[in-house]
Design a protein around this motif. Structure first.
Motif, PDB file in Angstrom:
ATOM      1  N   LEU A 140       0.843  -1.186   0.000  1.00  0.00           N
ATOM      2  CA  LEU A 140       0.000   0.000   0.000  1.00  0.00           C
ATOM      3  C   LEU A 140       0.884   1.243   0.000  1.00  0.00           C
ATOM      4  O   LEU A 140       1.859   1.318   0.745  1.00  0.00           O
ATOM      5  CB  LEU A 140      -0.918   0.014   1.232  1.00  0.00           C
ATOM      6  CG  LEU A 140      -1.798  -1.222   1.436  1.00  0.00           C
ATOM      7  CD1 LEU A 140      -2.563  -1.104   2.752  1.00  0.00           C
ATOM      8  CD2 LEU A 140      -2.771  -1.376   0.283  1.00  0.00           C
ATOM      9  N   ARG A 141       0.505   2.223  -0.815  1.00  0.00           N
ATOM     10  CA  ARG A 141       1.258   3.477  -0.864  1.00  0.00           C
ATOM     11  C   ARG A 141       0.288   4.646  -0.694  1.00  0.00           C
ATOM     12  O   ARG A 141      -0.782   4.658  -1.294  1.00  0.00           O
ATOM     13  CB  ARG A 141       2.006   3.619  -2.191  1.00  0.00           C
ATOM     14  CG  ARG A 141       3.152   2.617  -2.358  1.00  0.00           C
ATOM     15  CD  ARG A 141       3.925   2.887  -3.641  1.00  0.00           C
ATOM     16  NE  ARG A 141       5.081   2.025  -3.769  1.00  0.00           N
ATOM     17  CZ  ARG A 141       5.053   0.812  -4.301  1.00  0.00           C
ATOM     18  NH1 ARG A 141       3.921   0.332  -4.775  1.00  0.00           N
ATOM     19  NH2 ARG A 141       6.144   0.092  -4.383  1.00  0.00           N
ATOM     20  N   PHE A 142       0.676   5.595   0.159  1.00  0.00           N
ATOM     21  CA  PHE A 142      -0.173   6.745   0.415  1.00  0.00           C
ATOM     22  C   PHE A 142       0.654   8.019   0.274  1.00  0.00           C
ATOM     23  O   PHE A 142       1.846   8.050   0.582  1.00  0.00           O
ATOM     24  CB  PHE A 142      -0.752   6.698   1.833  1.00  0.00           C
ATOM     25  CG  PHE A 142      -1.508   5.435   2.150  1.00  0.00           C
ATOM     26  CD1 PHE A 142      -2.840   5.299   1.786  1.00  0.00           C
ATOM     27  CD2 PHE A 142      -0.889   4.385   2.807  1.00  0.00           C
ATOM     28  CE1 PHE A 142      -3.542   4.137   2.070  1.00  0.00           C
ATOM     29  CE2 PHE A 142      -1.574   3.224   3.094  1.00  0.00           C
ATOM     30  CZ  PHE A 142      -2.906   3.102   2.726  1.00  0.00           C
ATOM     31  N   THR A 143      -0.011   9.051  -0.183  1.00  0.00           N
ATOM     32  CA  THR A 143       0.588  10.378  -0.207  1.00  0.00           C
ATOM     33  C   THR A 143      -0.258  11.271   0.669  1.00  0.00           C
ATOM     34  O   THR A 143      -1.475  11.361   0.495  1.00  0.00           O
ATOM     35  CB  THR A 143       0.621  10.958  -1.639  1.00  0.00           C
ATOM     36  OG1 THR A 143       1.393  10.090  -2.477  1.00  0.00           O
ATOM     37  CG2 THR A 143       1.243  12.348  -1.635  1.00  0.00           C
ATOM     38  N   ALA A 144       0.372  11.907   1.657  1.00  0.00           N
ATOM     39  CA  ALA A 144      -0.383  12.716   2.599  1.00  0.00           C
ATOM     40  C   ALA A 144       0.440  13.916   3.031  1.00  0.00           C
ATOM     41  O   ALA A 144       1.677  13.924   2.914  1.00  0.00           O
ATOM     42  CB  ALA A 144      -0.767  11.893   3.824  1.00  0.00           C
TER      43      ALA A 144
ATOM     44  N   ALA B 170       0.408  12.889   7.948  1.00  0.00           N
ATOM     45  CA  ALA B 170       1.122  11.605   7.894  1.00  0.00           C
ATOM     46  C   ALA B 170       1.741  11.274   9.245  1.00  0.00           C
ATOM     47  O   ALA B 170       1.703  10.118   9.697  1.00  0.00           O
ATOM     48  CB  ALA B 170       2.201  11.656   6.821  1.00  0.00           C
ATOM     49  N   GLY B 171       2.309  12.276   9.926  1.00  0.00           N
ATOM     50  CA  GLY B 171       2.926  12.037  11.215  1.00  0.00           C
ATOM     51  C   GLY B 171       1.936  11.543  12.250  1.00  0.00           C
ATOM     52  O   GLY B 171       2.287  10.767  13.140  1.00  0.00           O
TER      53      GLY B 171
ATOM     54  N   PRO C 285       1.227   5.962  12.831  1.00  0.00           N
ATOM     55  CA  PRO C 285       1.112   4.986  13.929  1.00  0.00           C
ATOM     56  C   PRO C 285      -0.242   4.280  13.932  1.00  0.00           C
ATOM     57  O   PRO C 285      -0.322   3.102  14.295  1.00  0.00           O
ATOM     58  CB  PRO C 285       1.283   5.849  15.191  1.00  0.00           C
ATOM     59  CG  PRO C 285       2.019   7.060  14.729  1.00  0.00           C
ATOM     60  CD  PRO C 285       1.519   7.315  13.343  1.00  0.00           C
ATOM     61  N   LEU C 286      -1.307   4.971  13.511  1.00  0.00           N
ATOM     62  CA  LEU C 286      -2.621   4.334  13.448  1.00  0.00           C
ATOM     63  C   LEU C 286      -2.654   3.272  12.355  1.00  0.00           C
ATOM     64  O   LEU C 286      -3.160   2.167  12.555  1.00  0.00           O
ATOM     65  CB  LEU C 286      -3.697   5.390  13.174  1.00  0.00           C
ATOM     66  CG  LEU C 286      -3.785   6.563  14.147  1.00  0.00           C
ATOM     67  CD1 LEU C 286      -4.886   7.531  13.705  1.00  0.00           C
ATOM     68  CD2 LEU C 286      -4.067   6.062  15.552  1.00  0.00           C
ATOM     69  N   ILE C 287      -2.113   3.608  11.193  1.00  0.00           N
ATOM     70  CA  ILE C 287      -2.097   2.667  10.073  1.00  0.00           C
ATOM     71  C   ILE C 287      -1.286   1.430  10.434  1.00  0.00           C
ATOM     72  O   ILE C 287      -1.674   0.294  10.144  1.00  0.00           O
ATOM     73  CB  ILE C 287      -1.534   3.340   8.806  1.00  0.00           C
ATOM     74  CG1 ILE C 287      -2.476   4.453   8.333  1.00  0.00           C
ATOM     75  CG2 ILE C 287      -1.311   2.318   7.700  1.00  0.00           C
ATOM     76  CD1 ILE C 287      -1.925   5.283   7.202  1.00  0.00           C
TER      77      ILE C 287
END
Length: 204
Positions: free
Chosen positions: A23-27, A32-33, A37-39
């Motif tokens: 999985l790749r995310f851009t935030a 993102a910070g 930790p939640l992800i």
């Protein structure tokens, strides 16, 4: 959800069963910070991960993000966000009551008022518990726990509770291995837990 989308989801579930995906995310850096930790917790492939995922399973079912979800034995109340500025205060966008025979949507003011009443009831219940168990007379504990030690002690409490509430009399012996307590290493013939189980030890 369309029939086509449901069919694709079922196909994807079959194709991806037992596979790992990337999985790749851009935030935004700030977001993102906070979310990383939640992800990471949501992706854990163990009981912790399953618990985290179950706790937010309703998120994908609700049209709005939930501010609070209160659950009773049969009834539930959902308070919907995002919060809206209302003069010098804030109000939710609405709410939902679900109970046997009842499904009712609340407007912002109704949701706010019921939310306050439920929070008040929760506060009173907690304070009653504190007084009942004389917690004000006990030293204040640290919020943090030693997970390994605390989990072992919790399992020991559960084992004792099970032994007290579900132990069978000696005359009512177990007929075969399938009737023995799950996870008990010795399966005593009277149906009780072994010493290791009662102490909460991890063993097969």
């Amino acid at each position: 959800m369309s029939i086509f989308r449901r069919a694709m989801d079922r196909l994807a579930n079959r194709l991806w069963a037992g596979r790992k995906v990337t999985l790749r995310f851009t935030a935004d850096y700030r977001i993102a910070g906070f979310t990383l930790p939640l992800i990471e917790r949501l992706l854990l492939d163990n009981d912790d991960g399953e618990t985290y995922r179950s706790s937010i399973a309703d998120w994908t079912l609700n049209e709005r993000p939930s501010l609070h979800i209160y659950r009773g034995e049969l009834s539930s109340l959902r308070i919907d966000g995002p919060l809206q500025k209302a003069g010098v205060s804030y109000l939710p966008l609405g709410g939902l009551i679900e109970s046997p025979g009842v499904t009712a949507h609340l407007d912002p003011v109704e949701a706010h008022r019921l939310d306050a009443r439920v929070q008040e009831a929760i506060e009173k219940t907690i304070l009653h518990w504190i007084i009942e168990h004389r917690l004000y007379d006990q030293p204040r504990q640290r919020r943090e726990i030693d997970r390994r030690k605390a989990d072992r002690e919790a399992r020991a409490v559960i084992a004792r509770w099970v032994a007290e509430h579900f132990a069978k009399p000696v005359s009512d012996s177990l007929s075969d291995d399938s009737d023995r307590p799950a996870g008990c290493c010795c399966g005593k013939p009277d149906g009780s837990l072994c010493d290791a189980c009662q102490k909460g030890s991890d063993h097969d």
